[in-house]
Structure formats: structure tokens, C-alpha cells
Write a protein that holds these residues in place. Sequence first.
Motif, PDB file in Angstrom:
ATOM      1  N   MET A  42       0.855  -1.163   0.000  1.00  0.00           N
ATOM      2  CA  MET A  42       0.000   0.000   0.000  1.00  0.00           C
ATOM      3  C   MET A  42       0.904   1.230   0.000  1.00  0.00           C
ATOM      4  N   ASN A  43       0.723   2.059  -0.971  1.00  0.00           N
ATOM      5  CA  ASN A  43       1.537   3.260  -1.016  1.00  0.00           C
ATOM      6  C   ASN A  43       0.686   4.479  -0.671  1.00  0.00           C
ATOM      7  N   GLU A  44       1.343   5.589  -0.547  1.00  0.00           N
ATOM      8  CA  GLU A  44       0.656   6.808  -0.116  1.00  0.00           C
ATOM      9  C   GLU A  44      -0.338   7.306  -1.155  1.00  0.00           C
ATOM     10  N   ALA A  45      -0.052   7.092  -2.421  1.00  0.00           N
ATOM     11  CA  ALA A  45      -0.954   7.557  -3.478  1.00  0.00           C
ATOM     12  C   ALA A  45      -2.296   6.836  -3.418  1.00  0.00           C
ATOM     13  N   SER A  46      -2.281   5.533  -3.172  1.00  0.00           N
ATOM     14  CA  SER A  46      -3.548   4.795  -3.093  1.00  0.00           C
ATOM     15  C   SER A  46      -4.336   5.196  -1.849  1.00  0.00           C
ATOM     16  N   ILE A  47      -3.647   5.453  -0.765  1.00  0.00           N
ATOM     17  CA  ILE A  47      -4.330   5.897   0.450  1.00  0.00           C
ATOM     18  C   ILE A  47      -4.985   7.255   0.217  1.00  0.00           C
ATOM     19  N   LEU A  48      -4.256   8.164  -0.399  1.00  0.00           N
ATOM     20  CA  LEU A  48      -4.817   9.486  -0.680  1.00  0.00           C
ATOM     21  C   LEU A  48      -5.983   9.401  -1.656  1.00  0.00           C
ATOM     22  N   THR A  49      -5.903   8.527  -2.624  1.00  0.00           N
ATOM     23  CA  THR A  49      -7.002   8.354  -3.575  1.00  0.00           C
ATOM     24  C   THR A  49      -8.262   7.856  -2.874  1.00  0.00           C
ATOM     25  N   HIS A  50      -8.107   6.838  -2.040  1.00  0.00           N
ATOM     26  CA  HIS A  50      -9.262   6.302  -1.318  1.00  0.00           C
ATOM     27  C   HIS A  50      -9.828   7.333  -0.329  1.00  0.00           C
ATOM     28  N   MET A  51      -8.964   8.066   0.326  1.00  0.00           N
ATOM     29  CA  MET A  51      -9.440   9.079   1.269  1.00  0.00           C
ATOM     30  C   MET A  51     -10.175  10.205   0.551  1.00  0.00           C
ATOM     31  N   GLN A  62     -11.742  10.024  -2.337  1.00  0.00           N
ATOM     32  CA  GLN A  62     -13.022   9.489  -2.806  1.00  0.00           C
ATOM     33  C   GLN A  62     -14.015   9.374  -1.650  1.00  0.00           C
ATOM     34  N   SER A  63     -13.536   8.968  -0.495  1.00  0.00           N
ATOM     35  CA  SER A  63     -14.414   8.853   0.672  1.00  0.00           C
ATOM     36  C   SER A  63     -14.922  10.217   1.114  1.00  0.00           C
ATOM     37  N   LEU A  64     -14.069  11.226   1.088  1.00  0.00           N
ATOM     38  CA  LEU A  64     -14.505  12.569   1.466  1.00  0.00           C
ATOM     39  C   LEU A  64     -15.516  13.140   0.477  1.00  0.00           C
ATOM     40  N   VAL A  65     -15.334  12.873  -0.790  1.00  0.00           N
ATOM     41  CA  VAL A  65     -16.304  13.331  -1.791  1.00  0.00           C
ATOM     42  C   VAL A  65     -17.648  12.638  -1.577  1.00  0.00           C
ATOM     43  N   LEU A  66     -17.622  11.338  -1.306  1.00  0.00           N
ATOM     44  CA  LEU A  66     -18.868  10.631  -1.016  1.00  0.00           C
ATOM     45  C   LEU A  66     -19.546  11.173   0.238  1.00  0.00           C
ATOM     46  N   LEU A  78     -19.349  14.264   1.340  1.00  0.00           N
ATOM     47  CA  LEU A  78     -19.939  15.546   0.977  1.00  0.00           C
ATOM     48  C   LEU A  78     -21.214  15.370   0.164  1.00  0.00           C
ATOM     49  N   ILE A  79     -21.233  14.367  -0.708  1.00  0.00           N
ATOM     50  CA  ILE A  79     -22.439  14.098  -1.490  1.00  0.00           C
ATOM     51  C   ILE A  79     -23.579  13.664  -0.578  1.00  0.00           C
ATOM     52  N   TRP A  80     -23.278  12.874   0.446  1.00  0.00           N
ATOM     53  CA  TRP A  80     -24.308  12.423   1.386  1.00  0.00           C
ATOM     54  C   TRP A  80     -24.823  13.563   2.265  1.00  0.00           C
ATOM     55  N   VAL A  81     -23.948  14.474   2.662  1.00  0.00           N
ATOM     56  CA  VAL A  81     -24.307  15.502   3.637  1.00  0.00           C
ATOM     57  C   VAL A  81     -24.980  16.720   3.000  1.00  0.00           C
TER      58      VAL A  81
END
Length: 91
Positions: A1-10, A12-16, A18-21
Motif C-alpha cells: 500500500m503506497n501513499e498515493a492509493s491511500i490518498l485516492t481512497h481518502m 473518494q471517501s470525502l467526496v462521497l 460531501l455528497i451524502w451531507v
Amino acid sequence: MNEASILTHMSQSLVLFLIWVLPPLVAAVIVGLGIGIIQAATQLQDQTFPLTAKLLVVVAVIASLFPVLSAPLVEHAKQIFTEFPALTAGY
């Protein structure tokens, strides 16, 4: 697991998140502003009326938009669970 994949998942999770809220938050702000204007015009100082109205509107918005809002969340969860073995292979 590298930092780029962690940042990508994070991100995407933050955008989701915001879409929910956003829809219930916007609905609560509009209802609160409308009730505040009505209370100021009529000098009605009841504190439970705005909270009850906001609660009902937020529940109605979440109930009506649940199928639309949950589809991206389910897809993101499937993606994370699919990639989980590859992401944690080095640990």
C-alpha cells in the motif's frame, strides 16, 4: 500500500461524504431560514418549532434520496473490499 492509493481512497471517501451531507444540510438551512423569517415577522418565540421542522425535512430528504445517494457508497465499498488484499499484501 503506497501513499498515493491511500490518498485516492481518502479523497473518494470525502467526496462521497460531501455528497451524502449536502442535500439534507441545504434543506435544513432553507427551512431554518424560512422559519426564522416567519418567526421574526410574527414575533413568535417558540424554540421547538424550527428544530422539529428541520428534523422532519432532513428525514424526508434522506428517505427520498436514499437510493440515489447510496449507490456510489455501495460501489466505493465494493471497490475497497475488492482491492483490500492487494492493499494489505505488504503487511
